[in-house]
Design a protein around this motif. Structure first.
Motif, short mmCIF file in Angstrom:
data_model
loop_
_atom_site.label_atom_id
_atom_site.label_comp_id
_atom_site.label_asym_id
_atom_site.label_seq_id
_atom_site.Cartn_x
_atom_site.Cartn_y
_atom_site.Cartn_z
N PHE A 188 0.86 -1.19 0.00
CA PHE A 188 0.00 0.00 0.00
C PHE A 188 0.88 1.23 0.00
O PHE A 188 1.92 1.25 0.67
CB PHE A 188 -0.88 0.04 1.25
CG PHE A 188 -1.95 -1.02 1.25
CD1 PHE A 188 -3.15 -0.81 0.60
CD2 PHE A 188 -1.74 -2.23 1.90
CE1 PHE A 188 -4.13 -1.78 0.59
CE2 PHE A 188 -2.71 -3.21 1.89
CZ PHE A 188 -3.91 -2.99 1.24
N THR A 214 1.13 4.73 1.42
CA THR A 214 0.50 5.56 2.45
C THR A 214 1.33 6.83 2.61
O THR A 214 2.40 6.96 2.02
CB THR A 214 0.43 4.83 3.80
OG1 THR A 214 1.76 4.68 4.30
CG2 THR A 214 -0.21 3.47 3.67
N VAL A 237 3.75 0.49 2.60
CA VAL A 237 3.48 -0.53 3.60
C VAL A 237 3.35 -1.87 2.90
O VAL A 237 2.52 -2.02 2.01
CB VAL A 237 2.18 -0.21 4.38
CG1 VAL A 237 1.78 -1.40 5.23
CG2 VAL A 237 2.35 1.03 5.23
N ALA A 242 2.05 -5.27 3.13
CA ALA A 242 1.11 -6.02 3.97
C ALA A 242 1.23 -7.52 3.73
O ALA A 242 0.98 -8.32 4.63
CB ALA A 242 -0.32 -5.56 3.70
N GLU A 297 -4.10 -14.05 13.43
CA GLU A 297 -4.71 -12.94 14.15
C GLU A 297 -5.08 -11.82 13.18
O GLU A 297 -4.54 -11.74 12.07
CB GLU A 297 -3.72 -12.36 15.18
CG GLU A 297 -3.53 -13.20 16.41
CD GLU A 297 -2.31 -12.71 17.17
OE1 GLU A 297 -2.48 -12.23 18.28
OE2 GLU A 297 -1.20 -12.81 16.63
N SER A 298 -5.90 -10.93 13.64
CA SER A 298 -6.29 -9.82 12.79
C SER A 298 -5.08 -8.93 12.54
O SER A 298 -4.25 -8.72 13.42
CB SER A 298 -7.46 -9.11 13.46
OG SER A 298 -7.25 -7.77 13.54
N GLY A 299 -4.93 -8.48 11.31
CA GLY A 299 -3.77 -7.67 10.94
C GLY A 299 -2.63 -8.46 10.36
O GLY A 299 -1.57 -7.91 10.08
N SER A 300 -2.83 -9.78 10.15
CA SER A 300 -1.72 -10.59 9.64
C SER A 300 -1.67 -10.62 8.11
O SER A 300 -0.75 -11.19 7.55
CB SER A 300 -1.76 -11.99 10.23
OG SER A 300 -3.04 -12.55 10.08
N GLY A 301 -2.64 -10.03 7.45
CA GLY A 301 -2.58 -9.92 5.99
C GLY A 301 -3.50 -10.88 5.26
O GLY A 301 -3.39 -11.05 4.04
N LYS A 302 -4.47 -11.47 5.96
CA LYS A 302 -5.36 -12.44 5.33
C LYS A 302 -6.28 -11.77 4.32
O LYS A 302 -6.42 -12.23 3.18
CB LYS A 302 -6.21 -13.15 6.40
CG LYS A 302 -5.39 -13.78 7.53
CD LYS A 302 -6.25 -14.48 8.56
CE LYS A 302 -7.25 -13.61 9.27
NZ LYS A 302 -6.65 -12.59 10.17
N SER A 303 -6.91 -10.68 4.75
CA SER A 303 -7.84 -10.00 3.83
C SER A 303 -7.10 -9.43 2.64
O SER A 303 -7.59 -9.50 1.50
CB SER A 303 -8.57 -8.87 4.55
OG SER A 303 -9.39 -9.39 5.55
N VAL A 304 -5.92 -8.87 2.88
CA VAL A 304 -5.17 -8.27 1.77
C VAL A 304 -4.81 -9.36 0.75
O VAL A 304 -4.87 -9.14 -0.45
CB VAL A 304 -3.92 -7.53 2.29
CG1 VAL A 304 -3.07 -7.04 1.14
CG2 VAL A 304 -4.34 -6.36 3.17
N ILE A 317 -4.56 3.19 -4.08
CA ILE A 317 -3.95 3.04 -2.76
C ILE A 317 -2.92 1.91 -2.69
O ILE A 317 -2.12 1.87 -1.77
CB ILE A 317 -5.01 2.86 -1.64
CG1 ILE A 317 -5.77 1.55 -1.79
CG2 ILE A 317 -5.99 4.02 -1.62
CD1 ILE A 317 -6.55 1.20 -0.53
N PRO A 367 3.14 -3.47 10.07
CA PRO A 367 3.84 -3.61 8.78
C PRO A 367 4.70 -2.39 8.42
O PRO A 367 5.57 -2.49 7.58
CB PRO A 367 2.71 -3.80 7.77
CG PRO A 367 1.44 -3.73 8.49
CD PRO A 367 1.68 -3.47 9.93
N1 LIG Z 1 -5.86 0.38 2.91
C1 LIG Z 1 -4.72 0.10 3.56
N2 LIG Z 1 -3.73 1.01 3.63
C2 LIG Z 1 -2.59 0.74 4.28
N3 LIG Z 1 -2.35 -0.41 4.90
C3 LIG Z 1 -3.27 -1.36 4.87
C4 LIG Z 1 -4.52 -1.16 4.20
N4 LIG Z 1 -5.27 -2.27 4.34
C5 LIG Z 1 -4.53 -3.13 5.06
N5 LIG Z 1 -3.33 -2.59 5.37
C6 LIG Z 1 -2.26 -3.22 6.14
O1 LIG Z 1 -2.25 -4.59 5.93
C7 LIG Z 1 -2.21 -5.28 7.15
C8 LIG Z 1 -2.99 -6.56 7.03
O2 LIG Z 1 -4.35 -6.24 6.93
P1 LIG Z 1 -5.47 -7.35 6.67
O3 LIG Z 1 -5.13 -8.17 5.49
O4 LIG Z 1 -6.76 -6.63 6.62
O5 LIG Z 1 -5.40 -8.24 7.98
P2 LIG Z 1 -6.34 -9.44 8.39
O6 LIG Z 1 -5.44 -10.61 8.52
O7 LIG Z 1 -6.92 -9.07 9.70
O8 LIG Z 1 -7.37 -9.63 7.35
C9 LIG Z 1 -2.75 -4.34 8.19
O9 LIG Z 1 -2.09 -4.47 9.39
C10 LIG Z 1 -2.48 -2.97 7.61
O10 LIG Z 1 -1.31 -2.43 8.14
#
Ligand SMILES: Nc1ncnc2c1ncn2[C@@H]1O[C@H](COP(=O)(O)OP(=O)(O)O)[C@@H](O)[C@H]1O
Ligand SMILES: [Mg+2]
Lengths: 340, 317
Positions: A18, A20, A25, A27, A46-53, A66, A294
């Motif tokens: 990303f 920023t 960053v 991720a 855990e939440s914030g580990s990059g699963k959704s990304v 972004i 990150p």
């Molecule tokens: N839109 C964004 N801009 C900057 N950083 C992001 C954004 N979305 C996610 N991140 C970074 O990616 C990391 C992983 O996020 P995410 O994949 O949502 O975690 P999770 O495992 O909970 O799904 C977050 O800690 C955050 O720092």
């Protein structure tokens, strides 16, 4: 023959970044992940580990303004049996993949549906977009899909708005929407996290049944190992943007070989009746410390600041994935010592 | 949403209108001078004649008594007579309402036709050069005084270029469509400027809000293009908060009409208001202001109806 076919989805060394204000960053930092047709792969962490990304990267749903995939491949075997790298596909080609060959459901059923459109309309939309149906046919398809996800009185339910439904019902609608075009791959990003426990189990049961019937591959994202045990064939444990352990479900629960995985297992509520009766369920051992930031990752192994086994070598370099046997991998230089 | 609801809303506006009428009546009579000022220095009008006129209009009574008299006749549908022209207030208003509705209606259409696309584009490309330019332009649009812009346009298009007539409703002896159009464009443009500027801002912020919602990501995940997402999923949701602002801005349009109609000699109720103000034409002013208040109340009811039509979660019983 079947063994020779390439996997449905093969993510290779995926890096997603990303942009920023405080710089780039990273991720996702080099993820490898394979989903075979008809198989369920869970990604847990855990939440914030990059699963959704990771999952949004596969769908290429991160707005280019972004961020996006910086390197790596997302190899997907389409209906035409051709393998394409989705990381390189142009946007107009991705639009034909999304909702059609790969569908996605999200964590928040309460906010993931458009509040001003009838649910039948929102399901029919996918069929209209990808299958060239008429409006009447698409509506009929929507009602069929609602019946498929076990919503009673589907014809009447198609005609109401999301706010007239419960969270569990809305997640069923999301599933109906996702499966309307018979996708080969379903990405489910924490689909049960926002739901009550009983509703969670119903939704998991539904997804298992639909997978048996439709045969799609599922990439199932969750932070809950209990859910993993319910649904997955194989598991990838994610931490700080990397896969730190991968194994079949039985193998992972049997011999967790990364301290992070052990921490996750220890923080799991016991389903054991005796433990529940003894009142020991509530005392969970959460992993001390907090997830990787990150923007400011530690040197070496991402987990070392929180790890009881950490030694100097852990801070020196990112550990490779060790084969601990049976195709079970762990990114820990001390994996063989953990039980000692 | 029922007819019953609308009737109830209108009915509940009655005490509001009563209160407004008391305030308006007091304010009008607080202003120095009176309707008969133009005769007091006229040697041809005797003191006795003046007193007779004052008595005929009830102007010799104390203000509270005048108010009660006005209210009594108002309640039976008698809006009184204009002191300036001697004609019934209601007749005068109805005569002047047509041109104002034309002007206001056109200004409303122009405002929506420009503000909605501008707001959408700004939101979809937020942070871009285009967005910042539009932001700047709309601040300019909100801050430019209406009369100044009107004079500037007249100077350019009528005096310098000679393309458009500087004022009036139609040419003497003219009045075909093109003639009337050439008369209405400038006042309509002036009247819509401020609303274009403020509405486009509101639609922009509503749109940005909606574009960050989860269901927008769902729409992309279905395979919709950006255009499809914006038009089919975001727009309706973004219009919901904007509707309220548009209704509230109805008052701005009314006050803008007073200035615009005066500068462009537009024969509508805005100009009638200015004329009646000059002549301290109490019955006329009261009639006009009650009409305006009713209009604003109606605009709010219409906004509520539009709100419910756009948002299925809202139900008025
Ligand atoms: N839109 C964004 N801009 C900057 N950083 C992001 C954004 N979305 C996610 N991140 C970074 O990616 C990391 C992983 O996020 P995410 O994949 O949502 O975690 P999770 O495992 O909970 O799904 C977050 O800690 C955050 O720092
Ligand atoms: Mg997530």
């Amino acid at each position: 023959m079947a063994a020779l076919a390439p996997p449905l989805l093969e993510i290779r060394d995926l890096v997603t970044e990303f942009r920023t204000e405080s710089g780039i960053v990273r991720a996702v930092k080099g993820v490898d992940l394979t989903v075979e047709a008809g198989q369920t792969v869970a990604v847990v962490g855990e939440s914030g580990s990059g699963k959704s990304v990771t999952s949004l990267s596969v769908m290429r749903l991160i707005p280019p303004a972004i961020g996006g995939i910086a390197s790596g491949q997302v190899l997907f075997r389409g209906r035409d049996r051709q393998v394409r790298d989705l990381a390189l596909e142009p946007e107009h080609a991705m639009r034909k993949v999304r909702g059609n060959e790969i569908a996605m459901i999200f964590q928040e059923p309460m906010t993931s549906l458009n509040p001003t459109q009838k649910v039948g309309h929102q399901i029919a939309e996918v069929a209209l977009l990808h299958q060239g149906l008429t409006r009447a046919q698409a509506w009929k398809r929507a009602v069929e899909m609602l019946a498929l996800v076990e919503i009673p009185e589907p014809a009447r339910r198609a005609d109401i708005y999301p706010h007239q439904m419960s969270g569990g019902m809305r997640q069923r609608v999301m599933i109906a929407m996702a499966l309307a075009c018979n996708p080969a791959l379903l990405i489910a990003d924490e689909p049960t996290t926002a739901l009550d426990v009983t509703v969670q189990l119903q939704i998991l049961e539904l997804m298992r049944r639909l997978q048996r019937e439709i045969g799609m591959g599922i990439l199932f994202i969750t932070h809950n190992l209990g859910v993993v045990a319910e649904i997955a064939d194989t598991v990838a444990v994610m931490y700080g943007g990397r896969i730190v352990e991968r194994a079949t479900v039985e193998d992972l629960f049997d011999r967790p070989s990364h301290p992070y995985t052990r921490g996750l297992l220890a923080s799991m509520p016991t389903v054991d009746r005796a433990a529940r009766a003894a009142g020991t369920v509530a005392r969970l051992k959460a992993i001390p410390g907090s997830v990787v930031d990150p923007r400011n990752p530690p040197s070496g192994c991402d987990f070392n600041p929180r790890c009881a086994w950490a030694i100097d070598a852990c801070r020196a370099a990112v550990p490779p994935m060790f084969d601990v046997g049976n195709g079970h991998g762990a990114r820990c230089i001390r994996w063989s010592e953990l039980d000692g | 949403m029922s007819l019953g609801y609308v009737l109830r809303r209108l009915f509940s506006a009655v005490p509001l209108l009563l209160g407004i009428s008391v305030i308006l009546f007091s304010i009008i009579h607080l202003a120095p001078g009176g309707p008969l000022d133009m005769y007091t220095e006229n040697p041809a009008v005797s003191k006795e004649a003046l007193a007779q006129i004052a008595a005929a209009y009830g102007l010799d009574q104390p203000v509270p008594v005048q108010y009660v008299l006005w209210l009594k006749s108002m309640l039976v549908g008698d809006w009184g007579y204009s002191i300036r022209t001697g004609r019934p207030v209601l007749t005068e208003i109805v005569l002047r309402l047509g041109p104002t509705l034309e002007l206001g209606g056109l200004a409303l259409l122009i405002s929506l036709a420009i503000a909605v696309p501008l707001g959408i584009i700004s939101a979809a490309r937020r942070g871009s050069k285009l967005d910042s330019s539009l932001t700047l332009a709309s601040f300019a649009g909100i801050s430019i005084p209406v009369f100044w812009l009107a004079l500037l346009l007249q100077l350019l298009f009528s005096v310098q270029l000679g393309w458009l007539p500087s004022a009036g409703y139609k040419s003497i002896g003219g009045g075909d469509f093109m003639d009337r159009l050439s008369h209405i464009v400038m006042p309509a443009a002036v009247l819509s400027l401020a609303t274009v500027a403020s509405w486009s801002r509101f639609i922009r912020s509503g749109m940005i809000d909606v574009l960050n919602q989860d269901y927008i990501r769902t729409a992309y995940a279905k395979g919709r293009s950006e255009r499809g997402v914006v038009i089919l999923h975001a727009l309706r949701n973004a219009m919901i908060p904007a509707v309220t602002v548009i209704a509230v801005d109805f008052a701005t349009v009314i006050s803008g009409a007073v200035i615009t109609e005066t500068v462009f000699a537009w024969p509508g109720i805005g100009r009638l208001f200015m004329e009646s103000m000059d002549g301290r034409d109490y019955p006329m002013l009261m009639g006009l202001m009650m009409m305006g208040s009713l209009g604003i109340i109606m605009a709010n009811i219409i906004a509520d109806l539009a709100y419910a039509a756009l948002d299925p979660r809202i139900r008025y019983g």
